[in-house]
Design an enzyme around this catalytic site. Structure first.
Site, PDB file in Angstrom:
ATOM      1  N   ALA A 275       0.860  -1.191   0.000  1.00 14.68           N
ATOM      2  CA  ALA A 275       0.000   0.000   0.000  1.00 14.68           C
ATOM      3  C   ALA A 275       0.888   1.230   0.000  1.00 14.68           C
ATOM      4  CB  ALA A 275      -0.895   0.003   1.239  1.00 14.68           C
TER       5      ALA A 275
ATOM      6  N   VAL B 223      15.890   0.611  15.982  1.00 10.42           N
ATOM      7  CA  VAL B 223      17.061   1.107  16.719  1.00 10.42           C
ATOM      8  C   VAL B 223      18.330   0.729  15.961  1.00 10.42           C
ATOM      9  CG1 VAL B 223      18.330   1.054  18.892  1.00 10.42           C
ATOM     10  CG2 VAL B 223      15.837   0.843  18.910  1.00 10.42           C
TER      11      VAL B 223
ATOM     12  N   ILE C 108      22.069  -2.752  12.643  1.00 11.60           N
ATOM     13  CA  ILE C 108      22.763  -3.421  13.762  1.00 11.60           C
ATOM     14  C   ILE C 108      21.725  -4.226  14.555  1.00 11.60           C
ATOM     15  CG2 ILE C 108      24.156  -3.115  15.846  1.00 11.60           C
ATOM     16  CD1 ILE C 108      24.977  -0.362  14.801  1.00 11.60           C
TER      17      ILE C 108
ATOM     18  N   GLU D 267      18.027  15.619   6.738  1.00  6.51           N
ATOM     19  CA  GLU D 267      16.760  15.919   6.067  1.00  6.51           C
ATOM     20  C   GLU D 267      16.605  17.433   5.889  1.00  6.51           C
ATOM     21  OE1 GLU D 267      13.664  13.540   6.667  1.00  6.51           O
ATOM     22  OE2 GLU D 267      14.775  11.933   7.650  1.00  6.51           O
TER      23      GLU D 267
ATOM     24  N   LYS E 268      15.333   6.093  20.330  1.00 10.35           N
ATOM     25  CA  LYS E 268      16.037   4.809  20.293  1.00 10.35           C
ATOM     26  C   LYS E 268      16.561   4.439  21.677  1.00 10.35           C
ATOM     27  CE  LYS E 268      17.313   5.782  15.501  1.00 10.35           C
ATOM     28  NZ  LYS E 268      18.317   6.432  14.664  1.00 10.35           N
TER      29      LYS E 268
ATOM     30  N   GLY F 205      19.596   3.657   5.987  1.00 12.22           N
ATOM     31  CA  GLY F 205      19.827   3.277   4.589  1.00 12.22           C
ATOM     32  C   GLY F 205      18.904   2.148   4.193  1.00 12.22           C
TER      33      GLY F 205
HETATM   34  N1  HSE Z   1      17.725   9.830  10.914  1.00 12.97           N
HETATM   35  C1  HSE Z   1      18.358   8.692  11.503  1.00 12.97           C
HETATM   36  C2  HSE Z   1      19.848   8.920  11.594  1.00 12.97           C
HETATM   37  C3  HSE Z   1      18.146   7.417  10.770  1.00 12.97           C
HETATM   38  O1  HSE Z   1      20.356   9.960  11.178  1.00 12.97           O
HETATM   39  O2  HSE Z   1      20.516   8.056  12.125  1.00 12.97           O
HETATM   40  C4  HSE Z   1      16.850   6.790  11.082  1.00 12.97           C
HETATM   41  O3  HSE Z   1      16.646   6.645  12.436  1.00 12.97           O
END
Ligand code: HSE
Length: 436
Positions: free
Chosen positions: A43, A132, A136, A190, A205, A302
């Site tokens: 979706a 998190v 890893i 971003e 996290k 990624g």
């Molecule tokens: N924006 C996060 C970072 C990646 O820069 O590690 C996703 O949690």
């Protein structure tokens, strides 16, 4: 046996990676899971883009609720993000009896209690390895690999954007704003980088890890959250001269009076492995009583690194979905009725050591006054560095490293030092962790 049927909500970067890795490694994954795993429905509001990714391998729809309503779907992957529609869809998927895989740390750190309780009632699993430190397998390590241990603390570089910025500031001696722009141009940050640079993403996290490590509910609202926006290149330089690097750490620590849960910039001895984690990489250090120190390193974001974690969850669910819910690994590592109500401590009660930088008048008695205040506050000095005043300059920087003291005492000492007429600007305070 018929492949387990998966519905994917949101096919952006991670969704695409999940689809592609699942296709590329399908045979190995089937041999591990004991059954093929098939993304049967996707979706996404951008149906054209979704169709381009999946071809005719899956049905593409614009409405996520069509996926949730499909009785053939066993597992729903939520890759939408945020607390809004993602929360509603996760709750609806659980109510519909679907297992859920999510990479949504914000959702779990804030609404985890409600989500895990709903999943427990409905007898479904909510898996979140990708939430998190991306690729890893830190959730697996904390929840299963270290299950024999009493975990004492976790300290992690769990935000790649800020680690990239700090690495560049150190390497090139550039100010924060310049490096942030570079990070945005390179796609590491971003367009709205607030969650990353203000420490919120890392705190989400750290909150999830604290719950799994100590058997406490997720309590994002109790986390101390401080980002890197006020860090100056000169502090990175002074720290280096003293044998330290500055990292944004997410820390969860068990102490006698409760649990510390904090994200802030931190001096770390340069000789520690974690201090040498550079660029957008992540690393999590765990101190536990039986195993000692362990360190987990890798890509925290990624497409395929995160897909690696999402698919690991799909395999876990495929193996376990027919098991009695009571025999599955509990969401937060501890049985749900065994969670502890040990308090998350306010920052004023946290004990740590400090780096202080004071801009002072270069005249007799200034150092004595400053150290006198620290002595009166029972704060022990570890090292002092005074920059030589430049030619014709009548002020200089005084750098002080302290031993451990409780934050409230440091706050009071800082207020006294700040009021000295010979202290010429706002004092910089950065916490320090020896991690030994
Ligand atoms: N924006 C996060 C970072 C990646 O820069 O590690 C996703 O949690």
């Amino acid at each position: 046996m018929k492949p387990i049927q998966v519905g994917l909500l949101g096919i952006g970067t991670v969704g695409r990676g999940t689809f592609e890795v699942l296709q590329r490694n399908q045979e190995e994954i089937r041999r591990r899971a004991g059954r093929a795993i098939q993304i049967a429905m996707v979706a996404d509001l951008d149906t054209a883009r979704a169709q381009q990714v999946v071809g005719d391998a899956a049905q593409v729809v614009a409405d996520a609720r069509q996926v949730i309503a499909n009785p053939e779907i066993d597992i729903v992957i939520e890759l939408i993000g945020g607390y809004g529609i993602a929360r509603q869809l996760v709750m609806e998927a659980i109510e519909a009896g679907k297992h859920v895989v999510t990479a949504n740390k914000a959702l779990l750190a804030v609404h985890g209690t409600e989500i895990f309780e709903a999943a427990r009632r409905r007898g479904v699993m909510v898996a979140f390895e990708a939430a998190v430190a991306g690729g890893i397998p830190i959730i697996k390590a904390l929840r299963e690999g270290l299950t024999a241990n009493r975990i004492q603390w976790i300290a992690g570089i769990i935000n790649g954007t800020t680690n990239f910025i700090l690495s560049e500031m150190r390497d090139k001696g550039l100010p924060f704003d310049t490096v942030l722009k570079e990070a945005q141009a390179l796609g590491y940050a971003e367009t709205d980088p607030t969650f990353d640079i203000e420490g919120v993403d890392a705190a989400h996290k750290a909150t999830i890890m604290s719950a799994i490590a100590f058997g406490i509910p997720v309590q994002f609202d109790k986390a101390h959250v401080e980002g890197i926006t006020k860090l100056e290149a000169q502090d990175i330089r002074y720290a280096e001269q003293l044998g330290y690097r500055i990292k944004l750490l997410g820390i969860a620590k068990r102490v006698a009076s409760g649990v510390e849960l904090r994200v802030h910039p931190c001096l770390v001895p340069a000789k520690r492995l974690i201090a040498n984690v550079e660029g957008a990489m992540n690393a999590v250090m765990v101190q536990a009583d039986a195993v000692g120190t362990t360190l987990y390193y890798g890509k925290g974001a990624g497409s395929e690194p995160t897909a690696s974690a999402v698919i690991a969850d799909l395999v876990d669910i495929t193996r376990l979905h027919t098991a009695d819910p009571l025999n599955r690994v509990p969401h937060l590592a501890f049985q749900p009725d065994e969670l502890s109500d040990v308090a998350v401590l306010p920052m004023a009660q946290v004990v740590t050591s400090y780096y202080l930088r004071l801009r002072v008048a270069d005249q007799a008695g200034v150092l004595a006054k400053v150290t006198g205040i620290l002595a009166e506050s029972d704060i022990s000095i570890d090292a002092v560095l005074q920059r030589e005043a430049g030619e014709g300059e009548n002020q200089t920087d005084l750098i002080i490293l302290t031993h451990d003291c409780v934050e409230s005492r440091m706050d009071a000492a800082l207020a006294s030092m700040q009021s000295l007429p010979t202290v010429l600007g706002p004092i910089t305070r950065i916490r320090k962790e020896e991690l030994n």
